[in-house]
Design an enzyme around this catalytic site. Structure first.
Site, PDB file in Angstrom:
ATOM      1  N   HIS A   5      -5.679  -7.180  -3.003  1.00  0.00           N
ATOM      2  CA  HIS A   5      -6.078  -5.771  -2.900  1.00  0.00           C
ATOM      3  C   HIS A   5      -6.159  -5.136  -4.281  1.00  0.00           C
ATOM      4  O   HIS A   5      -5.674  -5.679  -5.273  1.00  0.00           O
ATOM      5  CB  HIS A   5      -5.092  -4.996  -2.014  1.00  0.00           C
ATOM      6  CG  HIS A   5      -3.734  -4.776  -2.633  1.00  0.00           C
ATOM      7  ND1 HIS A   5      -2.990  -3.642  -2.414  1.00  0.00           N
ATOM      8  CD2 HIS A   5      -2.979  -5.548  -3.467  1.00  0.00           C
ATOM      9  CE1 HIS A   5      -1.849  -3.721  -3.071  1.00  0.00           C
ATOM     10  NE2 HIS A   5      -1.813  -4.865  -3.708  1.00  0.00           N
ATOM     11  N   HIS A  65      -5.459   3.052   2.679  1.00  0.00           N
ATOM     12  CA  HIS A  65      -5.462   1.843   1.843  1.00  0.00           C
ATOM     13  C   HIS A  65      -5.819   0.632   2.696  1.00  0.00           C
ATOM     14  O   HIS A  65      -5.564   0.601   3.896  1.00  0.00           O
ATOM     15  CB  HIS A  65      -4.091   1.631   1.185  1.00  0.00           C
ATOM     16  CG  HIS A  65      -4.094   0.546   0.144  1.00  0.00           C
ATOM     17  ND1 HIS A  65      -4.783   0.651  -1.043  1.00  0.00           N
ATOM     18  CD2 HIS A  65      -3.501  -0.683   0.118  1.00  0.00           C
ATOM     19  CE1 HIS A  65      -4.614  -0.452  -1.755  1.00  0.00           C
ATOM     20  NE2 HIS A  65      -3.841  -1.268  -1.067  1.00  0.00           N
ATOM     21  N   CYS A  83      -9.763   0.202  -3.458  1.00  0.00           N
ATOM     22  CA  CYS A  83      -9.325  -0.738  -2.417  1.00  0.00           C
ATOM     23  C   CYS A  83     -10.437  -1.097  -1.437  1.00  0.00           C
ATOM     24  O   CYS A  83     -10.676  -2.282  -1.156  1.00  0.00           O
ATOM     25  CB  CYS A  83      -8.109  -0.181  -1.684  1.00  0.00           C
ATOM     26  SG  CYS A  83      -8.409   1.347  -0.744  1.00  0.00           S
TER      27      CYS A  83
END
Length: 376
Positions: A351, A339, A291
């Site tokens: 993402h 994240h 990520c």
């Protein structure tokens, strides 16, 4: 004249005494370093979330087998723990690279400092040998014994210059030795940090492998139809979270129509170009990403360097309110900032979700938002 000779005799004696300090055989070694105390970890291990309902150790009222939704939540929890460990791994790797560079820099300074000390020792030795050949007095001292006033004053000036040169030489040598000792101490500390971070990397890598293996084992035990159904459940859960987020009015301001900066637009275009590429922990492209690898590389392509990990992005980049975000901003998710996704406008992000998934577009509110940061 007798008073002058008495005054200058003291000066001659001081020059000789100082010169003797740098005679051959004098010790100039840097102060030995004491063993350093092991450094505390640079960051604590990420706490692992509690098992979701239905995870091992939790059972239904009748002890029946877990439902597919419970299995999905368990797999999601394991992957979340793997992603948290990935961020710890990435941070350790970033620190290791920084410390390696610092060690190289310090090593270069140590080499230069040692060369400087060697040069000063040579100069000190030459001065001592010259004194020995002149019978223990500097050459200029002979001029002080003359009865000629002009020659006497000339000799006095030269003795004073010799005294200053000797003083400066000793001062320079002492300073260089001190600097060299400091460089050695700093290099030792950086080396200990380097080794500590290598250990952190190894521990994080082991946690990642363990969690991913456990999640894959659960997923592989499902029938093909069950895996397909689990994907549907995953999308439905994300849609419910997105709808709940939109219902708060998060996009009822200018956020939905906010314009990206030139840099933000370039970052968004880069991130979109990676759609479909697989998630891989620790990856920064070009074939796969995690990520924060995706967001950091996207902004690098836009000409802006940002921290490598989602936790550092959250800690070090300027924060902006959710209702003021614009395309290119980064949305940080979960309480542990494990994240990150890039906002692309209209309530969506791009993402790299987790292992087993690819770079994709999702609702900005499909996960629990911690906050928003702005690289530019």
């Amino acid at each position: 004249m007798n008073r002058r000779r008495c005054a200058t005799a003291a000066a001659i004696s001081l020059v000789c005494a100082l010169t003797a300090l740098v005679a051959p055989g004098a010790a100039f070694a840097a102060t030995p370093l004491a063993p350093s105390t092991p450094l505390a970890p640079l960051f604590p291990a990420a706490p692992e979330p509690l098992p979701p309902t239905g995870a091992p150790g939790a059972s239904g009222a009748s002890g029946a087998e877990k439902s597919l939704e419970e299995v999905r939540l368990e797999i999601e929890g394991l992957y979340h723990q793997a992603v948290s460990a990935t961020d710890a791994y990435n941070l350790a790797e970033e620190e290791t690279e920084r410390q390696s560079a610092e060690i190289v820099k310090l090593s270069q300074e140590i080499v230069k400092g040692q060369a400087r000390i060697d040069d000063l020792k040579l100069r000190a030795g030459a001065a001592a040998r010259a004194q020995y050949r002149s019978g223990g007095l500097p050459p200029e001292a002979g001029l002080l014994l003359t009865n000629h006033p002009g020659l006497f004053l000339d000799g006095l000036g030269r003795v004073q210059q010799s005294l200053k040169a000797t003083h400066d030489l000793l001062k320079d040598l002492k300073r260089t030795q001190s600097e060299l000792a400091s460089y050695n101490k700093a290099a030792s500390a950086q080396w200990q940090k380097l080794e500590a971070n290598r250990l952190k990397q190894a521990e994080a890598q082991k946690r990642i492998a363990t969690k991913i293996a456990a999640a894959e084992k659960l997923e592989n035990a499902l029938e093909k139809e069950e895996r397909a159904r689990m994907l549907v459940l995953e999308r439905e859960a994300a849609n419910r979270a997105q709808s709940a987020w939109l219902s708060t009015g998060a996009l009822k301001t200018t956020t939905g129509n906010a314009k990206a900066t030139t840099g933000g637009q370039k970052a968004v275009e880069f991130a979109r170009a990676q759609l479909g590429k697989p998630y891989a922990w620790g990856a920064e492209g070009p074939g796969s990403y995690d990520c924060s690898g995706l967001t950091s590389e996207a902004w690098s392509a836009a000409g802006k360097g940002i921290p490598r990990t989602s936790q550092e992005q959250w800690r070090r980049l300027p924060k902006v309110p959710v209702d003021q975000m614009r395309p290119g901003d980064l949305i940080i998710y979960h309480a542990d900032a494990s994240h990150v996704g890039m906002y692309i406008g209209d309530g969506e992000i791009v993402h790299a979700p987790r292992p087993g998934r690819t770079v994709s577009i999702a609702g900005a509110g499909s996960m629990k938002i911690l906050g928003v940061v702005r690289p530019d």
